[in-house]
Design a protein around this motif. Structure first.
Motif, PDB file in Angstrom:
ATOM      1  N   ARG A 359       0.830  -1.208   0.000  1.00  0.00           N
ATOM      2  CA  ARG A 359       0.000   0.000   0.000  1.00  0.00           C
ATOM      3  C   ARG A 359       0.865   1.258   0.000  1.00  0.00           C
ATOM      4  N   ASN A 363       0.885   3.854  -2.964  1.00  0.00           N
ATOM      5  CA  ASN A 363       0.398   5.199  -2.666  1.00  0.00           C
ATOM      6  C   ASN A 363       1.344   6.254  -3.225  1.00  0.00           C
ATOM      7  N   PHE A 396      -6.072   0.490   2.339  1.00  0.00           N
ATOM      8  CA  PHE A 396      -6.263   1.909   2.027  1.00  0.00           C
ATOM      9  C   PHE A 396      -7.403   2.490   2.847  1.00  0.00           C
TER      10      PHE A 396
END
Length: 565
Positions: A359, A363, A396
């Protein structure tokens, strides 16, 4: 490596290179195959085959009307019966005894007729009355004797049956002259029933009987008109009886003169074969070369497939030339637990920490590309793409982002199973005519995970590709990007369908999933090239189901760094 040409055809030079790379393996397999064929040619005992040609006519061919003796359902039934008789145990036993086949080792057996049957093949020639009797034996002379004895014995048995049948029919016809009961049976014979003359007489008889009944209703039996009709009726009955006797006599005469004729004859008797039937040496050698080549190529590509699997971050970056974002370790899930359940637990879990690392990397990639939507793609089914999609969505959502996870696979949907949701509403409902069901908001499920919504695929449509190629999908993506912080599409596999590429028209960022030790690097590269040809940028790759050495060393390293100080 494989390349995709403008016409989407594979570059076969790659496959040729794979064969050349392991050409020694191909030669080894072909050598073994040819050696086996040579051994068969040398060690196999020669088998000879010969054949006799017979013609079988219907029993009534050239004779009296077929309805005289019996009636057949069809020519096909008759000929099938004859072919089965040629293979019958009684006939084969007769041949076996006449030739004393028990004295030959290949037929020496308590059930010698069964061994004989295995060496005989009865083959009717299509659209003809001809039948071929093929016989195989180690002895060429014996093969010819068996074929000729079988055909001659069959003809003799058929002739004997016909003689016996003809005699029985004549006797039956003669007996009808003395028995009143058989007289009635005689009148029902097809020859009599089908006689036009007798039909006319019977029509006249029926007419006179009707007139006589009307007259008797008006007059007495002594009336001249009644007496005239009675005499006329007697005359007609006598004519019918006389004509019937005449037909019976003609049948007897014809049967007596012709029942001994045979309807089966030999066209070509079997000869002694001069050439060996088996083994077919040249064919065996040619087949062994072909089989060895095909099998060798298959083995080469199997080995190549195993060698090309992606097992590390270096493999991913070198073979696929995309950034490596992280591993998703192999985990055994309890059927009662959800695949994203580990993300909701407190504490340090290997699976959860790896997903969070992915993640973080993703990101950064999304921010640098100013993207709010991403496709989760893979080359083939079963590579862990849906598992990554679900766990990343949860990860998320745990950061406070409002996430919408969409099952973009309208063919083999899976997200509804992972979240235990219904397919009554979902993506496919957006294209229905019912306005109360096709709004974007009405087709979204709220999950137990805060900030995470899911849209299932809905009911499977008959034309997924056509639905994904409509302006409505564009409107949905724009709506989702306005309402949510992140839109994640769990796409179908790139091979062989093109649904992911249709999503790529609207969302041009993708995460590529590869399964550890299973995904073929060449197939994955083909899939990536398909993405790149449609201007989809792959932000990075994730290796799912990571399981090096049973994860032992990997888990030890993780626990070392995750211990609380």
């Amino acid at each position: 490596m494989n390349t995709i040409q403008d016409n989407d055809n594979l570059d076969f030079s790659y496959y040729f290179g794979v064969i050349l790379k392991r050409f020694w393996l191909l030669l080894l397999i072909m050598t073994i195959s040819v050696s086996a064929a040579v051994a068969v040619n040398v060690l196999m005992r020669p088998v000879y085959k010969t054949s006799a040609l017979m013609m079988i006519n219907r029993e009534d061919s050239g004779k009296i009307d077929s309805n005289t003796i019996t009636s057949w359902n069809s020519d096909e039934d008759y000929y099938r019966t004859q072919y089965k008789l040629l293979e019958s145990r009684t006939l084969l036993q007769q041949v076996y005894d006449r030739l004393s086949l028990q004295d030959y080792p290949e037929f020496a057996d308590p059930l010698g007729w069964q061994k004989l049957k295995d060496r005989i093949n009865v083959s009717p020639i299509p659209r003809s009355r001809l039948v071929t009797i093929e016989v195989k034996s180690f002895d060429p002379v014996l093969a010819a004797k068996i074929a000729n004895t079988l055909s001659n014995t069959f003809i003799q048995n058929n002739l004997n049956d016909r003689i016996s049948m003809g005699q029985d029919v004549i006797k039956a016809l003669e007996s009808t002259e003395a028995s009143p009961q058989e007289e009635e049976l005689l009148n029902s014979m097809p020859q009599v029933v089908n006689s036009d003359f007798i039909k006319t007489l019977k029509q006249q008889e029926a007419q006179v009987e009707g007139e006589l009944a009307n007259l008797k209703a008006k007059y007495t039996n002594n009336h001249p008109d009644v007496i005239s009709r009675i005499n006329q009726l007697k005359a007609l009955k006598n004519k019918i009886a006389l004509e019937t006797r005449r037909l019976v006599q003609s049948i007897k005469i014809e049967l007596s003169g012709q029942f001994s004729a045979n309807n089966i004859r030999i066209i070509d008797p079997a000869g002694v074969p001069q050439k060996v039937y088996l083994p077919k040496k040249m064919i065996n050698l040619a087949a062994s070369v072909l089989f060895g080549f095909i099998f060798g190529v298959i083995i080469i590509f199997i080995v190549d497939f195993l060698d090309q699997s992606i097992k590390s971050s270096d493999d991913l970056e070198k073979k696929l030339q995309i950034p490596f974002l992280g591993f998703s370790p192999y985990e055994k899930f309890n059927k009662r637990d959800s695949e994203y359940g580990v993300m909701l637990k407190e504490g340090n879990y290997l699976m959860a920490e790896n997903i969070r690392n992915i993640r973080t990397m993703l990101n950064f990639a999304l921010k640098s590309n100013n993207a709010k939507s991403i496709l989760i793609a893979s080359s083939l089914q079963g590579e862990g793409k849906s598992n990554i999609s679900v766990n990343l969505s949860v990860a998320f959502a745990q950061t406070g982002k409002k996430v919408l996870l969409v099952d973009g696979d309208l063919r083999r949907s899976r997200l509804h199973k992972l979240f235990k949701l219904s397919l009554e509403k979902g993506l496919s409902n957006l294209w229905t005519d019912d306005e109360s069901k096709n709004s974007f908001e009405d087709n979204i499920y709220h999950t137990e995970v805060q900030n995470l919504d899911v849209m299932t695929s809905g009911q499977r449509p008959p034309n997924p590709a056509e639905l994904l190629n409509t302006p409505l999908l564009d409107s949905f993506v724009k709506w989702a990007e306005e309402k949510y912080d992140l839109l994640i599409i769990d796409c179908p596999a790139l091979m062989p369908v093109s649904d992911t590429l249709l999503w790529g028209r609207l969302i041009n960022k993708a995460l590529f999933v590869i399964r550890y030790g299973k995904t073929n690097g060449n197939i994955a590269k083909i899939a990536l090239e398909r993405l790149q040809h449609t201007s989809i940028k792959v932000l990075g790759g994730v290796i799912s189901q990571y399981n090096p050495g049973g994860l032992t060393s990997y888990r030890k390293t993780y626990h070392y760094y995750s211990q609380e100080k």
